[in-house]
Design an enzyme around this catalytic site. Structure first.
Site, mmCIF file in Angstrom:
data_model
loop_
_atom_site.group_PDB
_atom_site.id
_atom_site.type_symbol
_atom_site.label_atom_id
_atom_site.label_comp_id
_atom_site.label_asym_id
_atom_site.label_seq_id
_atom_site.Cartn_x
_atom_site.Cartn_y
_atom_site.Cartn_z
ATOM 1 N N GLU A 57 0.804 -1.058 -0.042
ATOM 2 C CA GLU A 57 0.094 0.165 0.227
ATOM 3 C C GLU A 57 0.825 1.257 -0.114
ATOM 4 O O GLU A 57 0.423 2.403 -0.775
ATOM 5 C CB GLU A 57 -1.115 0.174 1.076
ATOM 6 C CG GLU A 57 -1.789 -1.221 1.429
ATOM 7 C CD GLU A 57 -1.415 -2.073 2.303
ATOM 8 O OE1 GLU A 57 -2.308 -2.782 3.082
ATOM 9 O OE2 GLU A 57 -0.225 -2.426 2.151
ATOM 10 N N CYS A 85 -2.746 -2.972 7.506
ATOM 11 C CA CYS A 85 -2.172 -3.016 9.050
ATOM 12 C C CYS A 85 -2.334 -1.781 9.388
ATOM 13 O O CYS A 85 -2.634 -0.662 8.832
ATOM 14 C CB CYS A 85 -0.713 -3.555 9.084
ATOM 15 S SG CYS A 85 0.563 -2.227 8.066
ATOM 16 N N CYS A 88 -0.285 0.955 7.475
ATOM 17 C CA CYS A 88 -0.734 1.388 6.169
ATOM 18 C C CYS A 88 -2.244 1.994 6.326
ATOM 19 O O CYS A 88 -2.572 2.996 5.454
ATOM 20 C CB CYS A 88 -0.951 0.052 5.225
ATOM 21 S SG CYS A 88 0.750 -0.618 4.785
#
Length: 155
Positions: A57, A85, A88
């Site tokens: 990302e 996560c 990100c």
């Protein structure tokens, strides 16, 4: 029924994940779409770059920002094979991406609703629309197969 555009763009994210797999990286891929065009692509490069921030990302966000010459990725959608996560998810909020579409949930680090939902945290100044489960089986099996192979090798 999955939205045909979501399937189309998730297939592109899966192609990115396959690039990571070819480099023996965890197979995670992402693309950012703006006006029907991919303006950012990324795949996991943590092992290759020895950089814990080299997530799919973040790489795609950097590319898209460069393409638009702007840090605000308004009118963009981010497609990623695995739920973002915390790092990100934070970058997604900071870049003002309005819509994230992901393939499979991440029970260990997912921050788009699994462990917590940073993308839709009302105390932030930006919330993100989230669509999950696009090509879920395909995205999940890539990861499962990768880790199964890794465990067999370590025995």
């Amino acid at each position: 029924m999955d939205h045909p555009d979501h399937v189309r763009w998730m297939r592109e994210a899966i192609t990115e994940a396959e690039k990571a797999l070819a480099k023996r990286e965890v197979p995670i891929g992402a693309v950012i779409v703006h006006n029907g065009e991919i303006i950012g692509r990324g795949h996991n490069l943590r092992e290759t770059s020895l950089d814990p921030t080299s997530h799919a990302e973040l790489i795609a966000i950097r590319q898209a920002s460069e393409h638009l010459q702007a840090w605000r990725l308004l009118d963009c959608s981010l497609y990623v094979t695995l739920e973002p996560c915390p790092m990100c998810a934070g970058a997604i909020v900071q870049s003002r991406i309005p819509h994230v579409i992901y393939g499979t949930a991440d029970p260990k680090a997912g921050c788009a609703g699994t462990l917590m939902n940073l993308l839709q945290e009302e105390r932030f100044n930006h919330q993100v629309e989230v669509t999950s489960g696009i090509l879920m089986e395909e995205c999940a099996s890539m990861l499962t197969d990768f880790f199964r192979t890794l465990r067999k090798k370590s025995r």
